[in-house]
Design a protein around this motif. Structure first.
Motif, PDB file in Angstrom:
ATOM      1  N   ILE A   1       0.840  -1.199   0.000  1.00 15.82           N
ATOM      2  CA  ILE A   1       0.000   0.000   0.000  1.00 15.82           C
ATOM      3  C   ILE A   1       0.879   1.254   0.000  1.00 15.82           C
ATOM      4  N   SER A   2       1.945   1.213   0.819  1.00 13.08           N
ATOM      5  CA  SER A   2       2.817   2.378   0.912  1.00 13.08           C
ATOM      6  C   SER A   2       3.528   2.640  -0.414  1.00 13.08           C
ATOM      7  N   THR A   3       3.916   1.566  -1.106  1.00 16.13           N
ATOM      8  CA  THR A   3       4.589   1.722  -2.394  1.00 16.13           C
ATOM      9  C   THR A   3       3.647   2.312  -3.443  1.00 16.13           C
ATOM     10  N   VAL A   4       2.410   1.811  -3.452  1.00 18.86           N
ATOM     11  CA  VAL A   4       1.418   2.345  -4.394  1.00 18.86           C
ATOM     12  C   VAL A   4       1.208   3.840  -4.127  1.00 18.86           C
ATOM     13  N   LYS A   5       1.082   4.197  -2.844  1.00 15.53           N
ATOM     14  CA  LYS A   5       0.894   5.605  -2.473  1.00 15.53           C
ATOM     15  C   LYS A   5       2.068   6.466  -2.952  1.00 15.53           C
ATOM     16  N   ASP A   6       3.293   6.006  -2.631  1.00 15.38           N
ATOM     17  CA  ASP A   6       4.486   6.776  -3.018  1.00 15.38           C
ATOM     18  C   ASP A   6       4.532   6.990  -4.530  1.00 15.38           C
ATOM     19  N   THR A   7       4.225   5.916  -5.279  1.00 15.55           N
ATOM     20  CA  THR A   7       4.300   6.003  -6.735  1.00 15.55           C
ATOM     21  C   THR A   7       3.237   6.953  -7.276  1.00 15.55           C
ATOM     22  N   LEU A   8       1.990   6.783  -6.787  1.00 16.04           N
ATOM     23  CA  LEU A   8       0.901   7.649  -7.250  1.00 16.04           C
ATOM     24  C   LEU A   8       1.231   9.108  -6.986  1.00 16.04           C
ATOM     25  N   VAL A   9       1.695   9.377  -5.757  1.00 16.23           N
ATOM     26  CA  VAL A   9       1.986  10.767  -5.401  1.00 16.23           C
ATOM     27  C   VAL A   9       3.116  11.311  -6.274  1.00 16.23           C
ATOM     28  N   LEU A  10       4.194  10.520  -6.432  1.00 23.16           N
ATOM     29  CA  LEU A  10       5.348  11.017  -7.189  1.00 23.16           C
ATOM     30  C   LEU A  10       5.014  11.297  -8.646  1.00 23.16           C
ATOM     31  N   VAL A  11       4.268  10.385  -9.277  1.00 26.19           N
ATOM     32  CA  VAL A  11       4.003  10.549 -10.714  1.00 26.19           C
ATOM     33  C   VAL A  11       2.893  11.572 -10.944  1.00 26.19           C
ATOM     34  N   LEU A  12       1.758  11.407 -10.228  1.00 28.91           N
ATOM     35  CA  LEU A  12       0.597  12.262 -10.499  1.00 28.91           C
ATOM     36  C   LEU A  12       0.739  13.670  -9.923  1.00 28.91           C
ATOM     37  N   SER A  13       1.697  13.855  -8.999  1.00 28.99           N
ATOM     38  CA  SER A  13       1.850  15.180  -8.408  1.00 28.99           C
ATOM     39  C   SER A  13       2.747  16.051  -9.264  1.00 28.99           C
ATOM     40  N   GLY A  14       3.380  15.443 -10.256  1.00 31.22           N
ATOM     41  CA  GLY A  14       4.319  16.223 -11.038  1.00 31.22           C
ATOM     42  C   GLY A  14       5.633  16.420 -10.307  1.00 31.22           C
ATOM     43  N   ALA A  15       5.993  15.473  -9.404  1.00 28.10           N
ATOM     44  CA  ALA A  15       7.275  15.600  -8.708  1.00 28.10           C
ATOM     45  C   ALA A  15       8.411  15.139  -9.605  1.00 28.10           C
ATOM     46  N   LEU A  16       8.168  14.115 -10.427  1.00 32.04           N
ATOM     47  CA  LEU A  16       9.221  13.573 -11.289  1.00 32.04           C
ATOM     48  C   LEU A  16       9.281  14.295 -12.624  1.00 32.04           C
ATOM     49  N   ILE A  17       8.134  14.754 -13.072  1.00 33.11           N
ATOM     50  CA  ILE A  17       8.060  15.438 -14.362  1.00 33.11           C
ATOM     51  C   ILE A  17       6.977  16.515 -14.239  1.00 33.11           C
ATOM     52  N   PRO A  18       7.290  17.755 -14.644  1.00 34.79           N
ATOM     53  CA  PRO A  18       6.311  18.833 -14.468  1.00 34.79           C
ATOM     54  C   PRO A  18       4.967  18.495 -15.117  1.00 34.79           C
ATOM     55  N   ILE A  19       3.901  18.935 -14.481  1.00 35.00           N
ATOM     56  CA  ILE A  19       2.549  18.613 -14.953  1.00 35.00           C
ATOM     57  C   ILE A  19       2.299  19.120 -16.379  1.00 35.00           C
ATOM     58  N   GLN A  20       3.004  20.187 -16.770  1.00 33.74           N
ATOM     59  CA  GLN A  20       2.828  20.724 -18.126  1.00 33.74           C
ATOM     60  C   GLN A  20       3.165  19.706 -19.211  1.00 33.74           C
ATOM     61  N   PHE A  21       4.012  18.708 -18.883  1.00 32.55           N
ATOM     62  CA  PHE A  21       4.438  17.737 -19.881  1.00 32.55           C
ATOM     63  C   PHE A  21       3.372  16.680 -20.171  1.00 32.55           C
ATOM     64  N   PHE A  22       2.378  16.543 -19.283  1.00 33.55           N
ATOM     65  CA  PHE A  22       1.342  15.537 -19.513  1.00 33.55           C
ATOM     66  C   PHE A  22       0.459  15.963 -20.681  1.00 33.55           C
ATOM     67  N   PRO A  23      -0.177  14.996 -21.374  1.00 32.47           N
ATOM     68  CA  PRO A  23      -1.143  15.355 -22.415  1.00 32.47           C
ATOM     69  C   PRO A  23      -2.238  16.237 -21.816  1.00 32.47           C
ATOM     70  N   ASP A  24      -2.738  17.190 -22.600  1.00 36.80           N
ATOM     71  CA  ASP A  24      -3.649  18.218 -22.080  1.00 36.80           C
ATOM     72  C   ASP A  24      -4.802  17.668 -21.244  1.00 36.80           C
ATOM     73  N   MET A  25      -5.432  16.582 -21.753  1.00 38.56           N
ATOM     74  CA  MET A  25      -6.607  16.068 -21.062  1.00 38.56           C
ATOM     75  C   MET A  25      -6.253  15.541 -19.675  1.00 38.56           C
ATOM     76  N   ILE A  26      -5.135  14.815 -19.591  1.00 38.94           N
ATOM     77  CA  ILE A  26      -4.708  14.280 -18.296  1.00 38.94           C
ATOM     78  C   ILE A  26      -4.324  15.426 -17.372  1.00 38.94           C
ATOM     79  N   ARG A  27      -3.610  16.410 -17.938  1.00 41.61           N
ATOM     80  CA  ARG A  27      -3.176  17.550 -17.123  1.00 41.61           C
ATOM     81  C   ARG A  27      -4.371  18.276 -16.519  1.00 41.61           C
ATOM     82  N   ASP A  28      -5.424  18.486 -17.337  1.00 34.04           N
ATOM     83  CA  ASP A  28      -6.593  19.217 -16.843  1.00 34.04           C
ATOM     84  C   ASP A  28      -7.315  18.466 -15.732  1.00 34.04           C
ATOM     85  N   THR A  29      -7.142  17.120 -15.707  1.00 40.66           N
ATOM     86  CA  THR A  29      -7.723  16.341 -14.612  1.00 40.66           C
ATOM     87  C   THR A  29      -6.825  16.436 -13.383  1.00 40.66           C
TER      88      THR A  29
END
Lengths: 267, 262
Positions: B174-202
């Motif tokens: 559970i902790s690994t899933v949380k860490d991964t979700l937060v790191l990727v979806l928060s834009g910690a590893l890659i700025p949110i601007q780089f995501f495709p527009d639709m995903i970014r707007d979500t």
């Protein structure tokens, strides 16, 4: 110490792990959740690559699918450390609490005995995922797999695994001298994250470090070139199948030294 | 308030015991900063901007992002689930304290200590060694507030995972899933601007981005104005919602606790 044949060790290993897995299977839910965690953490970096290649066409001359291949190679190469050598994460506790002493009293190779204590089932998820991705990217790239190439693949994967095992196990062995090896171990563990990047993006000190000192370049990038660009590889790449053995020999010496130097912590 | 301040002071002292582990994290981060520098140099190649961001903006963002990761990590998920498994949690239950506040106070010390010891050397490294300048703008004044909210939201994630220890033996997955979700979806590893527009707007409405993207954009997007205020509002909203959700979860979870003697 009793001398046993490799076949005998293999038979023993299967016997021990069969019991271990039976015991672990009582915690089915834990296995399922851990496997999901493994899938997530394995695919995070790949997800970042996918997002990145949404904006660029190539990274230092490597296409997205080539990066997937390198990443798949990386996942397979780090799996044996995860599955077979996971017990080394506990070495610092065993050394500190004195539970390590029991390993001196069996007519078995000590490293074998120590490693056989744990078989990390969730690591199999990573291995299967890696193999699947390797096949997928090979097909997409139209790579030409001859029996000879498959042979080299197995050899290079084994060698790359030994590189990863050597780095982490050596770090874990520092526990024999400093007891709490966590800082060293976590640092060595973090280094693996940089293995799937093209080493050609680095220059100077970084490149020398990742090639010769902490040779994580040999975990995925250098060996992958033998399959992705067989026509244009540097001579360094041909060392890939053998680097692992050399490193593991050094690691084994460090372990032997540590085992002989260890006198307990008094607790 | 006084008991919680005492806990916070105590936790600061305790975290100093783990200074070598801390040093390793900082050292690992320094290597990451160097790797990220070369990686993003290679990504940018000859391009001046990608997705409206210059190399300096992206690098500053990613470098500070990985630094925040160390600063914000509470380890409450691990310690709490350990205390539940061992039955130590019973000690807290008989004290006249609010459990969530107690946990928050016990991780705030580590947070404050690492803000100083990790952030300062990192910023010096980024500016002096890698030659990336830190833009100074009025938005910077909101950074401490945003950082505090980010800490609270991240605490809520860790606290929630820790509470799941009431139901399961091991929280590794559970902790690994949380860490991964937060790191990727928060834009910690890659700025949110780089995501495709639709995903970014979500993503910009989810709580994950509130941990990294909101505070970091105060530094890396100095030209924005009202957007910062909107993001801070979203961030504050999530902090309130997640704190409330954590209280509900605790009251449910604590009912299943069985401690076998000890």
């Amino acid at each position: 110490m009793a001398v046993r044949s490799p076949a005998e060790y293999l038979r023993l290993y299967f016997l021990i792990e069969a019991q271990y897995i039976k015991a672990r299977l009582q915690y089915r839910a834990d296995f399922m959740i851990s496997s999901v965690g493994m899938v997530f953490s394995s695919l995070a970096t790949l997800g970042v690559f996918a997002v990145l290649f949404n904006s660029i066409n190539e990274l230092a001359g490597w296409s997205f699918m080539e990066m997937v291949f390198i990443y798949a190679f990386y996942m397979i190469a780090i799996s044996p450390m995860q599955i077979l050598f996971d017990q080394f994460w506990w070495l610092r506790f065993d050394v500190q609490q004195g539970t390590f002493l029991k390993y001196y009293f069996r007519p078995l190779n000590m490293m074998f005995y120590y490693v056989s204590e744990r078989f990390d089932i969730k690591g199999l998820t990573q291995l299967v995922l890696g193999i699947g991705l390797l096949i997928y990217s090979s097909v997409q790239l139209g790579l030409d797999w001859t029996p000879g190439r498959v042979g080299i693949l197995i050899l290079t994967v084994l060698s790359a695994s030994l590189v990863q095992i050597s780095l982490v196990v050596t770090a874990a062995c520092s526990a024999f001298w400093i007891v709490n090896s966590w800082p060293v171990l976590s640092l060595a563990w973090k280094m693996r994250e940089f293995a799937p990047y093209p080493m050609t993006i680095f220059s100077g000190l970084m490149r020398i470090t990742f090639t010769y000192i902490l040779p994580i370049g040999f975990v995925a990038f250098f060996p992958s070139q033998l399959f992705l660009r067989p026509g244009s590889v540097s001579s360094l790449v041909y060392a890939a199948p053998f680097v692992g053995l050399g490193l593991f020999a050094i690691t084994y010496r460090v372990w032997t030294h540590g085992v002989n130097a260890y006198t307990g912590t008094g607790s | 308030m006084r008991p919680y301040l005492a806990v916070a002071r105590g936790s600061t002292l305790v975290s100093m015991v783990y200074r070598f582990g801390f040093l390793a994290a900082v050292l690992g981060n320094v290597v990451y900063l160097a790797v990220a520098f070369y990686l993003w140099k290679a990504v940018y190649g000859d391009a001046d901007t990608i997705r409206g961001l210059t190399f300096d903006q992206t690098y500053l963002y990613v470098a500070l992002g990985s630094t925040l990761f160390i600063v914000l990590k509470t380890y409450i998920d691990w310690s709490l689930s350990h205390e539940i498994r061992e039955g130590i949690v019973a000690i807290y239950l008989i004290k006249p304290i609010d459990f969530q506040l107690y946990m928050l106070a016990s991780s705030v010390g580590f947070f404050l200590l690492s803000v100083v010891t990790v952030t300062v050397p990192t910023v010096l490294l980024i500016t002096l060694v890698f030659g990336v300048s830190l833009p100074v703008s009025p938005a910077l004044a909101l950074f401490p507030l945003s950082l505090l909210l980010a800490f609270i939201i991240n605490f809520c994630f860790d606290y929630g995972v820790g509470l799941s220890g009431f139901y399961t033996e091991s929280i590794w997955g559970i902790s690994t899933v949380k860490d991964t979700l937060v790191l990727v979806l928060s834009g910690a590893l890659i700025p949110i601007q780089f995501f495709p527009d639709m995903i970014r707007d979500t993503l910009i409405w989810l709580p994950f981005q509130a941990v990294y993207y909101t505070p970091l954009s105060l530094i890396t997007l100095p030209e924005e104005g009202w957007e910062h205020v909107v993001r801070l509002g979203v961030q504050a909203g999530w902090a309130v919602i997640l704190l409330a959700a954590g209280r509900v979860f605790y009251h449910q979870a604590v009912k299943v606790l069985r401690i076998a003697g000890g």
